[in-house]
Design a protein around this motif. Structure first.
Motif, short mmCIF file in Angstrom:
data_model
loop_
_atom_site.label_atom_id
_atom_site.label_comp_id
_atom_site.label_asym_id
_atom_site.label_seq_id
_atom_site.Cartn_x
_atom_site.Cartn_y
_atom_site.Cartn_z
N ARG A 153 0.81 -1.22 0.00
CA ARG A 153 0.00 0.00 0.00
C ARG A 153 0.85 1.27 0.00
O ARG A 153 0.34 2.36 -0.27
CB ARG A 153 -0.92 0.00 1.22
N PHE A 154 2.11 1.14 0.38
CA PHE A 154 2.97 2.32 0.51
C PHE A 154 4.24 2.20 -0.33
O PHE A 154 5.26 2.81 -0.03
CB PHE A 154 3.37 2.52 1.98
N SER A 155 4.16 1.38 -1.40
CA SER A 155 5.37 1.08 -2.17
C SER A 155 5.60 2.04 -3.33
O SER A 155 6.23 1.69 -4.31
CB SER A 155 5.28 -0.35 -2.71
N ASP A 156 5.06 3.26 -3.21
CA ASP A 156 5.17 4.21 -4.31
C ASP A 156 6.27 5.23 -4.10
O ASP A 156 6.30 6.28 -4.74
CB ASP A 156 3.83 4.93 -4.53
N SER A 157 7.21 4.95 -3.18
CA SER A 157 8.33 5.86 -2.97
C SER A 157 9.50 5.09 -2.37
O SER A 157 9.32 4.07 -1.69
CB SER A 157 7.93 7.01 -2.03
N LEU A 158 10.71 5.60 -2.61
CA LEU A 158 11.89 4.99 -2.01
C LEU A 158 11.94 5.24 -0.51
O LEU A 158 12.59 4.51 0.23
CB LEU A 158 13.16 5.51 -2.68
N GLY A 159 11.22 6.29 -0.04
CA GLY A 159 11.15 6.54 1.39
C GLY A 159 10.50 5.36 2.12
O GLY A 159 10.93 4.98 3.21
N ALA A 160 9.45 4.80 1.51
CA ALA A 160 8.81 3.63 2.11
C ALA A 160 9.76 2.43 2.11
O ALA A 160 9.76 1.63 3.06
CB ALA A 160 7.54 3.29 1.32
N TRP A 161 10.56 2.29 1.05
CA TRP A 161 11.57 1.22 0.98
C TRP A 161 12.57 1.35 2.14
O TRP A 161 12.90 0.36 2.80
CB TRP A 161 12.28 1.32 -0.37
N HIS A 162 13.03 2.57 2.40
CA HIS A 162 13.95 2.79 3.52
C HIS A 162 13.28 2.43 4.85
O HIS A 162 13.87 1.77 5.71
CB HIS A 162 14.39 4.26 3.57
N THR A 163 12.03 2.87 5.03
CA THR A 163 11.33 2.67 6.30
C THR A 163 11.10 1.20 6.61
O THR A 163 11.36 0.73 7.72
CB THR A 163 9.98 3.41 6.28
N VAL A 164 10.60 0.44 5.62
CA VAL A 164 10.28 -0.96 5.87
C VAL A 164 11.55 -1.76 6.16
O VAL A 164 11.55 -2.68 7.00
CB VAL A 164 9.48 -1.56 4.70
N ASN A 165 12.67 -1.42 5.51
CA ASN A 165 13.92 -2.11 5.80
C ASN A 165 14.47 -1.73 7.16
O ASN A 165 15.13 -2.55 7.82
CB ASN A 165 14.95 -1.83 4.70
N LEU A 166 14.20 -0.51 7.62
CA LEU A 166 14.61 -0.11 8.96
C LEU A 166 13.84 -0.91 10.01
O LEU A 166 14.41 -1.33 11.03
CB LEU A 166 14.37 1.39 9.15
N ILE A 167 12.56 -1.15 9.75
CA ILE A 167 11.74 -1.97 10.67
C ILE A 167 12.28 -3.40 10.71
O ILE A 167 12.41 -3.99 11.80
CB ILE A 167 10.26 -1.95 10.22
N LEU A 168 12.61 -3.97 9.56
CA LEU A 168 13.17 -5.32 9.52
C LEU A 168 14.52 -5.38 10.21
O LEU A 168 14.84 -6.37 10.88
CB LEU A 168 13.31 -5.77 8.06
N LEU A 169 15.29 -4.33 10.09
CA LEU A 169 16.60 -4.27 10.74
C LEU A 169 16.43 -4.28 12.26
O LEU A 169 17.19 -4.96 12.98
CB LEU A 169 17.34 -3.01 10.30
N ALA A 170 15.43 -3.57 12.77
CA ALA A 170 15.16 -3.57 14.21
C ALA A 170 14.73 -4.96 14.68
O ALA A 170 15.16 -5.44 15.75
CB ALA A 170 14.08 -2.54 14.53
N ALA A 171 13.89 -5.64 13.88
CA ALA A 171 13.47 -7.00 14.23
C ALA A 171 14.66 -7.96 14.20
O ALA A 171 14.76 -8.87 15.03
CB ALA A 171 12.38 -7.47 13.28
N ALA A 172 15.58 -7.75 13.26
CA ALA A 172 16.78 -8.60 13.19
C ALA A 172 17.65 -8.41 14.43
O ALA A 172 18.28 -9.36 14.91
CB ALA A 172 17.57 -8.27 11.93
N ALA A 173 17.68 -7.18 14.96
CA ALA A 173 18.44 -6.92 16.19
C ALA A 173 17.84 -7.70 17.36
O ALA A 173 18.58 -8.21 18.22
CB ALA A 173 18.45 -5.42 16.48
N VAL A 174 16.51 -7.82 17.38
CA VAL A 174 15.85 -8.62 18.42
C VAL A 174 16.27 -10.09 18.28
O VAL A 174 16.51 -10.78 19.27
CB VAL A 174 14.31 -8.48 18.34
N CYS A 175 16.35 -10.57 17.05
CA CYS A 175 16.80 -11.94 16.80
C CYS A 175 18.21 -12.16 17.34
O CYS A 175 18.50 -13.21 17.94
CB CYS A 175 16.78 -12.25 15.30
N LEU A 176 19.07 -11.20 17.13
CA LEU A 176 20.44 -11.32 17.64
C LEU A 176 20.46 -11.39 19.16
O LEU A 176 21.24 -12.15 19.76
CB LEU A 176 21.29 -10.15 17.15
#
Length: 389
Positions: A153-176
């Motif tokens: 729903r929000f894939s119409d900008s590179l800003g959304a690309w940055h944001t969603v990967n930042l969220i995944l990065l935070a979740a990956a930190a929890v995995c670590l």
């Protein structure tokens, strides 16, 4: 009590990891139109993003599988997570096509190797491994579905690309953090087992069949994922909405089926479940494709039937080899099977141009049938398989 806490933590770690790696993988297709627009890409350049991700899978499965038998599991998974996180960080901080391509090698390859390692490690960690594997792969399907519906729903900008990967990065930190508190099981290595080489693995009677099984399954599933929408709109005359709905039903069936069938796998056995799954899945897949626009719900039912196929294939491969080299064997066989994916996606577009969708799409149901036939051949023609459930 301590063991129970450890099992819960291990389940949380594995579940979260499978969910976020799947979510990350699905973003490639969701943001492809935005990449094409933002970087002014030609069709060939846009297609390179898909192709390079499969090459990343090939590299990580072939090299990573061998390393997994030589490095302590906790250190190995930590290293993979750090590599994957580094790729996500480049997505957050940069906007460059060539950096994106490089990142795809490490994010897609790393996530594939992480999920494969979880599937291989599960039998050593849980009392009902097949059921846990199915649940974890259900969570993988949830990750794909959620990311497609929310990020889409929000894939119409590179800003959304940055944001969603930042969220995944935070979740990956929890995995670590979860991984830091876990003690992972290690396989015992005997001197004889450590000397088993790749040529020796390939000389195993089961290896060639297992490679062909993986390759045929990859073409059947991934071919549908990449080409069904185009086939439906350009050949069958379906609307984009209806074609996409048919595809979503197939993968929805895969997601739901992994949860529904999880309790039965340990009772029937890995091999027995695969035989039933492949036979039912191939029959429904072929029927759905043959019926064209009327075959939508047969395609959905095929997804349901084939839902447990991939995680159980990974488990099955490990059963044919000594524990100390199971990682090498699994990585090698999956990586060679991935060559079918690469070859198929490299040439299918040209094949469509040459013969049309009507003939070209028969490759996928034929692959589904071949997957079934090869599994039955492995079961009844290879001596080692007689003692495998």
């Amino acid at each position: 009590m301590e063991k129970k806490k450890t099992n819960i933590r291990a389940l949380l770690f594995c579940g979260l990891l499978m969910t976020i790696t799947a979510a990350s993988d699905s973003l490639r297709g969701i943001f492809l139109p935005e990449f094409r627009k933002a970087f002014a890409l030609s069709e060939q350049q846009a297609g390179m993003i898909i192709m390079i991700s499969y090459i990343g899978n090939l590299l990580f499965l072939s090299v990573g599988g061998r390393l997994s038998d030589r490095i302590p599991r906790k250190r190995y998974i930590t290293g993979l997570l750090i590599i994957w996180c580094a790729a996500l960080l480049t997505y957050v901080l940069t906007e460059n096509y060539h950096i994106l391509l490089a990142g795809m090698i490490f994010s897609m390859g790393g996530s594939t190797m992480l999920s494969t390692t979880v599937n291989m490690m599960t039998p050593l960690m849980f009392a009902v491994p097949a059921m846990v594997v199915s649940i974890l792969n259900f969570l993988q399907g949830v990750g794909i579905t959620v990311s497609q519906n929310i990020a889409g729903r929000f894939s119409d900008s590179l800003g959304a690309w940055h944001t969603v990967n930042l969220i995944l990065l935070a979740a990956a930190a929890v995995c670590l953090l979860l991984l830091a508190g876990l003690k992972l099981p290690e396989t015992e290595k005997s001197e004889a087992q450590e000397k088993i080489s790749i040529p020796a693995l390939l000389r195993s009677p089961a290896s060639i069949l297992l490679i062909l099984i993986c390759g045929s399954y990859f073409v059947a599933e991934h071919g549908l994922m990449n080409w069904l929408t185009s086939y439906g709109t350009e050949y069958l005359g379906m609307s984009l909405q209806d074609a996409s709905f048919t595809l979503s039903l197939f993968f929805g069936g895969i997601t739901v089926g992994r949860l529904i069938f999880a309790p039965f796998i340990d009772k029937i056995g890995v091999f027995g479940t695969l035989l039933i799954s492949s036979a039912a899945g191939a029959a429904l897949y072929i029927t759905g494709m043959a019926l064209g626009t009327a075959g939508t719900f047969f395609i959905a039912a095929a997804g349901l039937a084939l839902s447990v196929a991939y995680p159980l294939i990974v488990m099955l491969i490990g059963k044919f080899f000594p524990a100390s080299v199971s990682g090498s064997a699994t990585g090698l066989i999956l990586s060679i099977g991935t060559l079918a994916d690469i070859g198929f996606n490299a040439f299918f577009g040209s094949f469509v141009n040459a013969v049309g969708y009507g003939i070209a799409m028969t490759v996928m149901p034929v692959s589904a049938a071949l997957f079934c036939v090869l599994l039955f051949t492995l079961r009844f023609a290879v001596r080692e398989s007689r003692n495998i459930r």
